[in-house]
Design a protein around this motif. Structure first.
Motif, mmCIF file in Angstrom:
data_model
loop_
_atom_site.group_PDB
_atom_site.id
_atom_site.type_symbol
_atom_site.label_atom_id
_atom_site.label_comp_id
_atom_site.label_asym_id
_atom_site.label_seq_id
_atom_site.Cartn_x
_atom_site.Cartn_y
_atom_site.Cartn_z
ATOM 1 N N ALA A 66 0.836 -1.210 0.000
ATOM 2 C CA ALA A 66 0.000 0.000 0.000
ATOM 3 C C ALA A 66 0.865 1.251 0.000
ATOM 4 C CB ALA A 66 -0.928 -0.012 1.215
ATOM 5 N N LEU A 67 1.929 1.244 0.795
ATOM 6 C CA LEU A 67 2.812 2.418 0.826
ATOM 7 C C LEU A 67 3.525 2.575 -0.519
ATOM 8 C CD1 LEU A 67 4.089 4.830 2.224
ATOM 9 C CD2 LEU A 67 5.777 3.298 3.243
ATOM 10 N N ALA A 68 3.923 1.461 -1.112
ATOM 11 C CA ALA A 68 4.586 1.535 -2.425
ATOM 12 C C ALA A 68 3.646 2.182 -3.445
ATOM 13 C CB ALA A 68 5.007 0.139 -2.875
ATOM 14 N N ALA A 69 2.358 1.799 -3.394
ATOM 15 C CA ALA A 69 1.382 2.373 -4.333
ATOM 16 C C ALA A 69 1.221 3.872 -4.088
ATOM 17 C CB ALA A 69 0.033 1.658 -4.179
ATOM 18 N N ALA A 70 1.177 4.252 -2.809
ATOM 19 C CA ALA A 70 1.029 5.683 -2.484
ATOM 20 C C ALA A 70 2.257 6.458 -2.954
ATOM 21 C CB ALA A 70 0.831 5.857 -0.974
ATOM 22 N N ALA A 71 3.436 5.883 -2.734
ATOM 23 C CA ALA A 71 4.677 6.574 -3.123
ATOM 24 C C ALA A 71 4.746 6.734 -4.646
ATOM 25 C CB ALA A 71 5.892 5.800 -2.602
ATOM 26 N N GLU A 72 4.298 5.699 -5.362
ATOM 27 C CA GLU A 72 4.368 5.748 -6.813
ATOM 28 C C GLU A 72 3.405 6.796 -7.386
ATOM 29 O OE1 GLU A 72 4.068 1.860 -8.628
ATOM 30 O OE2 GLU A 72 3.652 2.868 -10.556
ATOM 31 N N ALA A 73 2.253 6.937 -6.741
ATOM 32 C CA ALA A 73 1.234 7.861 -7.270
ATOM 33 C C ALA A 73 1.522 9.326 -6.902
ATOM 34 C CB ALA A 73 -0.141 7.459 -6.727
ATOM 35 N N TRP A 80 -1.737 17.426 -10.253
ATOM 36 C CA TRP A 80 -3.144 17.650 -10.604
ATOM 37 C C TRP A 80 -3.551 19.084 -10.245
ATOM 38 C CZ3 TRP A 80 -7.984 14.421 -10.689
ATOM 39 C CH2 TRP A 80 -7.779 13.227 -11.386
ATOM 40 N N ALA A 81 -4.409 19.658 -11.078
ATOM 41 C CA ALA A 81 -4.885 21.014 -10.782
ATOM 42 C C ALA A 81 -5.695 20.995 -9.486
ATOM 43 C CB ALA A 81 -5.754 21.512 -11.929
ATOM 44 N N ARG A 83 -8.202 22.607 -8.631
ATOM 45 C CA ARG A 83 -9.655 22.603 -8.885
ATOM 46 C C ARG A 83 -10.149 21.176 -9.134
ATOM 47 N NH1 ARG A 83 -13.214 25.878 -7.521
ATOM 48 N NH2 ARG A 83 -12.457 27.689 -8.634
ATOM 49 N N ARG A 84 -9.368 20.386 -9.856
ATOM 50 C CA ARG A 84 -9.794 18.998 -10.123
ATOM 51 C C ARG A 84 -9.791 18.176 -8.833
ATOM 52 N NH1 ARG A 84 -6.490 16.162 -14.472
ATOM 53 N NH2 ARG A 84 -8.170 14.630 -14.443
ATOM 54 N N ARG A 85 -8.808 18.403 -7.990
ATOM 55 C CA ARG A 85 -8.793 17.680 -6.704
ATOM 56 C C ARG A 85 -10.024 18.062 -5.882
ATOM 57 N NH1 ARG A 85 -2.996 19.218 -6.257
ATOM 58 N NH2 ARG A 85 -3.595 20.621 -4.554
ATOM 59 N N GLY A 86 -10.323 19.355 -5.883
ATOM 60 C CA GLY A 86 -11.486 19.846 -5.147
ATOM 61 C C GLY A 86 -12.782 19.248 -5.684
ATOM 62 N N GLU A 87 -12.826 19.090 -7.012
ATOM 63 C CA GLU A 87 -14.071 18.549 -7.597
ATOM 64 C C GLU A 87 -14.316 17.092 -7.177
ATOM 65 O OE1 GLU A 87 -13.476 19.557 -11.697
ATOM 66 O OE2 GLU A 87 -14.416 21.537 -11.427
ATOM 67 N N ILE A 88 -13.251 16.339 -6.998
ATOM 68 C CA ILE A 88 -13.409 14.954 -6.525
ATOM 69 C C ILE A 88 -14.037 14.974 -5.122
ATOM 70 C CG2 ILE A 88 -12.158 12.902 -5.736
ATOM 71 C CD1 ILE A 88 -10.186 13.400 -8.053
ATOM 72 N N LEU A 89 -13.520 15.854 -4.276
ATOM 73 C CA LEU A 89 -14.071 15.940 -2.914
ATOM 74 C C LEU A 89 -15.527 16.387 -2.950
ATOM 75 C CD1 LEU A 89 -11.024 17.480 -1.011
ATOM 76 C CD2 LEU A 89 -12.014 15.201 -0.668
ATOM 77 N N ARG A 90 -15.825 17.309 -3.846
ATOM 78 C CA ARG A 90 -17.200 17.816 -3.948
ATOM 79 C C ARG A 90 -18.157 16.685 -4.389
ATOM 80 N NH1 ARG A 90 -20.564 22.425 -2.946
ATOM 81 N NH2 ARG A 90 -22.462 21.484 -3.686
ATOM 82 N N ARG A 91 -17.706 15.893 -5.369
ATOM 83 C CA ARG A 91 -18.560 14.781 -5.821
ATOM 84 C C ARG A 91 -18.728 13.753 -4.693
ATOM 85 N NH1 ARG A 91 -15.918 15.605 -10.834
ATOM 86 N NH2 ARG A 91 -14.324 14.019 -10.450
ATOM 87 N N ALA A 92 -17.652 13.504 -3.966
ATOM 88 C CA ALA A 92 -17.732 12.547 -2.854
ATOM 89 C C ALA A 92 -18.688 13.079 -1.783
ATOM 90 C CB ALA A 92 -16.345 12.310 -2.260
ATOM 91 N N TYR A 93 -18.618 14.370 -1.516
ATOM 92 C CA TYR A 93 -19.530 14.996 -0.546
ATOM 93 C C TYR A 93 -20.980 14.734 -0.966
ATOM 94 C CZ TYR A 93 -22.517 18.835 1.022
ATOM 95 O OH TYR A 93 -23.566 19.562 1.506
ATOM 96 N N ALA A 183 -5.811 15.858 2.967
ATOM 97 C CA ALA A 183 -4.711 15.220 2.227
ATOM 98 C C ALA A 183 -4.994 15.292 0.724
ATOM 99 C CB ALA A 183 -4.535 13.767 2.685
ATOM 100 N N ILE A 184 -6.226 14.993 0.336
ATOM 101 C CA ILE A 184 -6.583 15.082 -1.096
ATOM 102 C C ILE A 184 -6.476 16.532 -1.571
ATOM 103 C CG2 ILE A 184 -8.546 14.926 -2.707
ATOM 104 C CD1 ILE A 184 -9.394 12.360 -1.284
ATOM 105 N N ALA A 185 -7.018 17.448 -0.788
ATOM 106 C CA ALA A 185 -7.001 18.860 -1.183
ATOM 107 C C ALA A 185 -5.573 19.360 -1.380
ATOM 108 C CB ALA A 185 -7.718 19.701 -0.128
ATOM 109 N N ALA A 186 -4.662 18.903 -0.518
ATOM 110 C CA ALA A 186 -3.278 19.387 -0.571
ATOM 111 C C ALA A 186 -2.463 18.698 -1.661
ATOM 112 C CB ALA A 186 -2.612 19.164 0.789
ATOM 113 N N GLY A 187 -2.951 17.550 -2.169
ATOM 114 C CA GLY A 187 -2.196 16.829 -3.192
ATOM 115 C C GLY A 187 -1.307 15.742 -2.619
ATOM 116 N N CYS A 188 -1.682 15.182 -1.477
ATOM 117 C CA CYS A 188 -0.915 14.087 -0.869
ATOM 118 C C CYS A 188 -1.576 12.747 -1.202
ATOM 119 C CB CYS A 188 -0.892 14.213 0.649
ATOM 120 S SG CYS A 188 -0.072 15.700 1.246
ATOM 121 N N THR A 189 -0.768 11.709 -1.350
ATOM 122 C CA THR A 189 -1.307 10.353 -1.419
ATOM 123 C C THR A 189 -1.281 9.786 -0.003
ATOM 124 O OG1 THR A 189 0.864 9.372 -1.828
ATOM 125 C CG2 THR A 189 -0.433 10.027 -3.754
#
Ligand code: NAD
Length: 496
Positions: A66-73, A80-81, A83-93, A183-189
């Protein structure tokens, strides 16, 4: 035990449909997969002690994958822009809100809290997703002329990198959302490890985020019955750059020690021992309402739960009587039954610990105004309890009770109450009731806590910085501060 504690067959059947919809696997690199060796662990309904389902149980190797996958991504995700990260959170909300009832049933089933409270927690969790969808596009920087005019100072923010997020069982959805959202908003895996008692809410949230468009490897979920063996190698690995932990102070201390090796960024949301002070001039009815909320929300299994009530002796009898009447009237039972206000404790260990603390206080002379012991039968129920005349040496004044037990103590001098309130290694939250603004401000300035409820029994709010001081930890979740925990600063000195 009353028959109301047993739960009707039809209601149980209806809510079990919610369990069926959840992936019971690990999420690694965008794939739902079984644990190595096909290992599984059982998830129990604390209201009946019965196994609800089985979920993949990761051994250490799956954690490393799991950590290897996070590090790779990480590198691509950081590009990622916002705004696109924010839109994922908005859709999840939006999906969490649309599936609120189903997610609440799931939470009640695995954790035990009353359905009305689970509905509240789902909304609270959703609000973190919404808040951080808005924060994603507000990551700022600074550009300034140096004081001597000789250079320019450019300050920018960047994601800290792969994060390890560990969450407790008591708020199984909200504690995850308030880490995953920023974490998603900031761009962290990230690699998320939920508590093994309550993995279903987290697996359901991960499923929602995947459907909302989160790229493979950004969010990895590892459920395990071997928390230490799985997480320690990840904490010491060097590819992870941050650890955010919500749980007990005891475990937090161990993890902070492990994290010192790689100098990980740390957020530690640890235990509490909240004092609830009622001054002589308080509106006693409002204080009783606030006390019931601060004590009985989540059956007392909250880090913010009022752990001891310091009440001015002039209003103590009235406060004690009214609080006892309300708490005695609360209906105890499985959280999915209509009208239930207090569910079971999470497991037999937790119930035994609460019973031990109450027995200790009563043995030292505390008076039982209502409740006082465990309720027999299936499930881990404990009677809502109020204790008066609690002696200062009682253990439950120093330790986190984590159960539906309200110890009341009197005071004459207001300063004495503030000293008593601070007499703990913890410093998460305090509550105070007074009609005098000057007294409120003077008291809150002296309280050694990260948060204070003033004439209010609830402080949690996604728009506010949640967190403690002293042994309650450090770092803040929510508010404008919440995303900063997932961002590093870079400063450039520019010759110009
Ligand atoms: P816990 O410390 O036992 O467990 C918390 C999490 O850590 C779980 O996921 C558990 O599996 C994991 N864990 C346990 N040992 C570990 C190890 N050696 N290595 C890695 N992970 C490990 O706490 P709990 O009983 O699940 O939760 C209750 C505690 O959480 C209480 O003390 C409560 O006050 C605290 N809490 C704090 C906040 C806050 O924001 N301050 C919020 C909720 C709960």
């Amino acid at each position: 035990m009353s028959s109301s504690l047993r739960g009707s067959r039809s209601s149980v059947a209806a809510i079990e449909a919610a369990v069926a919809a959840v992936p019971k696997l690990l999420l690694i690199g965008g794939e739902w997969r079984a644990a190595a060796g096909g290992r599984e662990l059982g998830v129990e309904d604390p209201a009946t002690g019965r196994e609800l389902c089985r979920v993949a149980d990761a051994p250490p190797g799956d954690g490393v994958a799991a950590l290897a996958a996070a590090a790779e991504a990480q590198a691509e995700w950081a590009r990622w822009a916002p705004r696109r990260r924010g839109e994922i959170l908005r859709r999840a909300y939006e999906e969490v809100v649309a599936r609120r009832e189903e997610l609440a049933r799931l939470m009640t089933l695995e954790m035990g809290k009353p359905l009305a409270e689970s509905l509240g927690e789902v909304s609270y969790a959703a609000d973190f997703l919404l808040w951080f969808s808005e924060e994603a596009v507000r990551i700022g920087g600074d550009y300034a002329l140096a004081p001597d005019g000789g250079s320019r100072l450019l300050v920018s923010r960047r994601p800290v990198g792969p994060c390890l997020l560990i969450t407790p069982w008591n708020f199984p959805l909200a504690m995850g959302a308030r880490k995953i959202g920023p974490a998603i908003a900031a761009g962290c895996t990230m690699v998320v490890k939920p508590a093994s008692q309550t993995p279903l809410s987290m697996l359901a949230l991960a499923d929602v985020l995947e459907r909302a468009g989160l790229p493979a490897g950004v969010l990895n979920v590892v459920v395990t019955s071997e928390s230490g063996a799985v997480m320690e190698p990840l904490i010491r690995d060097g590819r992870a750059r941050k650890l955010s932990f919500t749980g007990s102070t005891e475990v937090g201390r161990v993890l902070a020690g492990q994290a010192s090796e790689q100098l990980l960024r740390l957020s530690m949301e640890l235990g509490g021992n909240a004092p609830f002070i009622v001054f002589a001039d308080a509106d006693v009815d409002a204080a009783v309402e606030g006390a019931v909320l601060a004590k009985m929300r989540n059956g007392g299994e909250a880090c913010t739960a009022a752990n001891r009530f310091h009440v001015a002796n002039s209003v103590r009898a009235e406060f004690g009587e009214k609080l006892t009447a309300k708490i005695r009237a609360m209906r105890v039972g499985p959280g999915y039954e209509e009208g239930v206000e207090v569910g079971p404790l999470i497991d037999a260990t937790q119930r035994a610990k609460v019973a031990e603390l109450v027995d200790d206080a009563v043995g030292l002379g505390a008076e039982v105004l209502t409740g006082g012991g465990a309720i027999d039968g299936p499930g881990h129920f404990f009677a809502p309890t109020v204790l008066d005349e609690v002696p200062p040496s009682a253990r439950l004044l120093d330790e986190e009770i984590f159960g539906p037990v309200a110890p009341v103590l009197g005071f004459d001098d207001p300063e004495e109450a503030i000293v008593a309130a601070n007499r703990t290694e913890y410093g998460l939250v305090a509550y105070l009731y007074t009609r005098d603004l000057d007294r409120a401000l003077g008291t809150l300035e002296k309280l050694q806590t990260g948060m204070v409820g003033v004439n209010r029994g609830l402080v949690s709010n996604p728009a506010a910085p949640f967190g403690g001081v002293k042994a309650s930890g450090y770092g803040r979740e929510g508010g404008g501060e919440g995303i900063e925990e997932y961002l590093d600063l870079q400063y450039a000195a520019i010759a110009r």
